[in-house]
Design a protein around this motif. Structure first.
Motif, PDB file in Angstrom:
ATOM      1  N   ASP A  32      37.194 -15.045  53.708  1.00  0.00           N
ATOM      2  CA  ASP A  32      37.167 -15.780  51.654  1.00  0.00           C
ATOM      3  C   ASP A  32      37.578 -14.801  51.241  1.00  0.00           C
ATOM      4  O   ASP A  32      38.829 -14.541  50.388  1.00  0.00           O
ATOM      5  N   ARG A  36      40.990 -15.161  48.354  1.00  0.00           N
ATOM      6  CA  ARG A  36      41.434 -14.445  47.139  1.00  0.00           C
ATOM      7  C   ARG A  36      42.575 -13.895  47.336  1.00  0.00           C
ATOM      8  O   ARG A  36      43.426 -14.301  45.935  1.00  0.00           O
ATOM      9  N   LEU A  64      43.425 -18.663  39.195  1.00  0.00           N
ATOM     10  CA  LEU A  64      42.904 -19.424  39.701  1.00  0.00           C
ATOM     11  C   LEU A  64      41.870 -19.675  39.313  1.00  0.00           C
ATOM     12  O   LEU A  64      40.703 -18.969  39.098  1.00  0.00           O
ATOM     13  N   ARG A  66      38.790 -21.736  39.596  1.00  0.00           N
ATOM     14  CA  ARG A  66      38.021 -21.947  41.158  1.00  0.00           C
ATOM     15  C   ARG A  66      37.203 -22.111  41.191  1.00  0.00           C
ATOM     16  O   ARG A  66      36.648 -23.820  41.974  1.00  0.00           O
ATOM     17  N   GLY A  70      37.278 -26.326  42.766  1.00  0.00           N
ATOM     18  CA  GLY A  70      36.471 -26.239  43.843  1.00  0.00           C
ATOM     19  C   GLY A  70      35.497 -28.188  43.351  1.00  0.00           C
ATOM     20  O   GLY A  70      35.497 -28.697  44.374  1.00  0.00           O
TER      21      GLY A  70
END
Length: 215
Positions: A32, A36, A64, A66, A70
């Protein structure tokens, strides 16, 4: 070196287990965190994501967004697969660099959330699954991470099932327990992993990992 794949469903508490393993001496390679890094501002990875999903997935500062990304990918399996096709090769390459630099007798923990989904179990000497009931996962995501219940359920549904993760596990760590019990279980698992390291087993005169530790 012992290559360990550590995985678990979102909200299962995998990060706490990896932290405890690091306290015992493990080298952690966090997929993870690397994910990133490879889409940080100015990287080819971020440029590829923006090209695939549009400039709307970028925040005002060029990073970004997220939550925005998502909300797109977790509602559409095809778009999630597209994102994975961009990010996963970059993460894999960086993970390999870090692993290559590890000592011969290291216990290298690869923290890989989608290990089950991507069929990565054969890449590791041992697969450790952090397990918690779906109700516990949902509660943690809503109460501790501030997700809406719908968002949390969508993210859980996008991952492998609890049963699928347990099927590939060599070791299961129950994380629906008090912290003291979790610490005790992680210590047991650490002792097991250390015995499995080929370089350490050779120095002990055994020549092969033991398999009699509790799992």
């Amino acid at each position: 070196m012992l290559k360990v794949g550590l995985t678990g469903g979102i909200g299962a508490g995998k990060s706490e287990v990896s932290r405890l393993l690091v306290e015992h001496g493990a080298l952690l390679i966090d997929a993870d965190r690397i994910a990133r890094e490879v889409v940080a501002p100015g990287t080819p990875g971020l440029a590829a994501v923006a090209e695939a999903f549009g400039e709307d997935v970028l925040a005002a500062d060029g990073s970004l967004d997220r939550p925005r990304l998502g909300s797109i990918v977790f509602a559409d399996p095809e778009k999630l697969a597209l994102l994975n096709s961009i990010v996963h090769p970059l993460v894999g390459a960086r993970s390999q660099e870090l692993e290559t630099a590890a000592a011969d007798d290291a216990v290298v923990i690869h923290d890989v959330p989608l290990l089950t989904e991507n069929g990565l179990a054969p890449l590791y000497d041992v697969v450790v699954v952090v397990d918690a009931p779906p109700g516990t996962q949902l509660d943690r995501l809503v109460r501790l991470r501030g997700m809406t219940e719908d968002d949390a359920r969508a993210r859980m549904a996008a991952q492998a099932s609890r049963e699928q993760r347990r099927e590939i596990a060599d070791i299961v760590i129950d994380n629906d327990v008090p912290l003291d019990a979790l610490r005790k279980r992680v210590a047991e698992v650490w002792d097991d992993l250390v015995r499995r390291v080929p370089a350490r087993a050779e120095r002990s005169g055994d020549g092969r990992p033991r398999d009699d530790a509790p799992e």
